[in-house]
Write a protein that holds these residues in place. Structure first.
Motif, PDB file in Angstrom:
ATOM      1  N   LEU A  48      -5.281  -7.409   2.675  1.00 52.94           N
ATOM      2  CA  LEU A  48      -4.426  -7.257   1.666  1.00 52.94           C
ATOM      3  C   LEU A  48      -3.004  -8.228   2.032  1.00 52.94           C
ATOM      4  N   SER A  49      -2.599  -7.962   3.477  1.00 47.99           N
ATOM      5  CA  SER A  49      -1.259  -8.696   3.823  1.00 47.99           C
ATOM      6  C   SER A  49      -1.676 -10.137   3.930  1.00 47.99           C
ATOM      7  N   ALA A  50      -2.672 -10.667   4.174  1.00 46.93           N
ATOM      8  CA  ALA A  50      -2.967 -12.244   4.173  1.00 46.93           C
ATOM      9  C   ALA A  50      -3.105 -12.802   2.970  1.00 46.93           C
ATOM     10  N   ALA A  63      -4.595  -6.056  -5.713  1.00 43.73           N
ATOM     11  CA  ALA A  63      -5.233  -4.844  -5.953  1.00 43.73           C
ATOM     12  C   ALA A  63      -5.729  -4.308  -4.551  1.00 43.73           C
ATOM     13  N   ALA A  64      -5.675  -2.975  -4.283  1.00 48.67           N
ATOM     14  CA  ALA A  64      -6.421  -2.349  -3.276  1.00 48.67           C
ATOM     15  C   ALA A  64      -7.594  -1.729  -4.012  1.00 48.67           C
ATOM     16  N   VAL A  79      -5.009   5.455   3.685  1.00 50.75           N
ATOM     17  CA  VAL A  79      -4.003   4.804   3.317  1.00 50.75           C
ATOM     18  C   VAL A  79      -3.238   5.170   1.976  1.00 50.75           C
ATOM     19  N   GLY A  80      -1.950   5.475   1.971  1.00 52.41           N
ATOM     20  CA  GLY A  80      -1.371   5.981   0.664  1.00 52.41           C
ATOM     21  C   GLY A  80      -0.750   4.822  -0.033  1.00 52.41           C
ATOM     22  N   ALA A  85       1.778  -0.557  -1.761  1.00 53.19           N
ATOM     23  CA  ALA A  85       2.698  -1.219  -2.611  1.00 53.19           C
ATOM     24  C   ALA A  85       3.431  -2.086  -1.550  1.00 53.19           C
ATOM     25  N   SER A  86       4.067  -1.528  -0.370  1.00 51.16           N
ATOM     26  CA  SER A  86       4.791  -2.018   0.439  1.00 51.16           C
ATOM     27  C   SER A  86       4.136  -3.711   1.137  1.00 51.16           C
ATOM     28  N   LEU A  87       2.842  -3.805   0.942  1.00 54.95           N
ATOM     29  CA  LEU A  87       2.217  -4.942   1.247  1.00 54.95           C
ATOM     30  C   LEU A  87       2.177  -6.120   0.142  1.00 54.95           C
TER      31      LEU A  87
END
Ligand code: PGA
Length: 253
Positions: A48-50, A63-64, A79-80, A85-87
């Motif tokens: 997700l970060s990348a 999206a996760a 993972v919450g 969202a913070s990523l």
């Protein structure tokens, strides 16, 4: 008018570096359409970060593929919602049939995760759909209505338009079989009737209902032309930027 939403479910594919490359290619191929179509990609948790780096400023959503229903705590391996969202996540796929089949995801779990997603300001994409046996037994509408009611029961009507539903007949996922536009439209219009019954006509008219199951550039346009099909959740065909962009272009009409 409902803005179409095309989301790519990358499933368990690609490393972070590969995900960043594909995310950048999606931006290049489809980023120009984000004014007309919501475009979303769904890499694995570790990518997700990348992917977010490649999407920065593009208007393409992230999206996760799952979250835990609790915000934090002693839930090893989970993972919450606020963490993703913070990523930079904007969306989360919930209740995919693979999660229901292989990982014991229940309607109760989807109900709780949906509320966690909304509380974290994420757009939930809630997956529903019947098995081949259920379709053959003519229980498709019963199954799908049950899943919609189970996931959305008691939701504040003002939150309902924030929810995206994805109708994915299980027999069409990854099989090359696709529901015909007529088969899909029958289910989508039934879902909208159920939403109207639960939350009123206004809320029901605003909810986007995606179709998923072997959507490809070659069949997207006829599916997306149906009045109650507002987008697509794309698995295999989302792993190639050009094909995915062609589906986005089909949604633009
Ligand atoms: P598919 O997957 O497009 O490869 O059939 C769809 C999905 O599982 O969301």
């Amino acid at each position: 008018m409902r803005k179409p939403i095309i989301a790519g479910n990358w499933k368990m594919n690609l490393t972070p570096a590969e995900s960043k490359t594909l995310a950048a290619a999606v931006v290049a191929a489809a980023g120009a359409h984000t004014g007309d179509v919501d475009v979303v990609i769904g890499p694995t948790m570790i990518s997700l970060s990348a992917a977010a780096e490649a999407l920065a400023g593009s208007g393409v959503g992230l999206a996760a593929q799952n979250i835990h229903a609790e915000a934090k705590g002693a839930f090893t391996g989970e993972v919450g919602a606020s963490m993703i969202a913070s990523l930079g996540c904007t969306h989360v796929i919930l209740g995919h049939s693979e999660r229901r089949t292989y990982f014991g995801e229940t309607d109760e779990g989807v109900f709780r995760k949906l509320r966690a997603a909304l509380a974290a300001d994420l757009t939930p994409i809630v997956c529903i759909g019947e098995s081949l046996g259920e379709r053959k037994a003519e229980r498709t509408l019963e199954k799908v209505n049950f899943q919609v009611r189970a996931a959305l029961a008691g939701l504040d009507p003002s939150d309902v338009p924030r929810v995206v539903l994805a109708y994915e007949p299980i027999w069409a996922i990854g099989t090359g079989l696709t529901a015909t536009p007529e088969q899909a439209e029958e289910v989508h219009s039934e879902i909208r009737k159920t939403l109207a019954d639960m939350f009123g006509d206004d809320a029901a008219a605003q909810v986007r209902i995606q179709y998923g199951g072997s959507v490809k550039p070659g069949n997207a346009a006829e599916l997306l032309a149906q009045p109650n099909i507002d987008g697509a959740l794309v698995g295999g065909a989302s792993l190639k930027a050009d094909g995915f962009a062609a589906i986005v272009a089909a949604a633009k009409g």
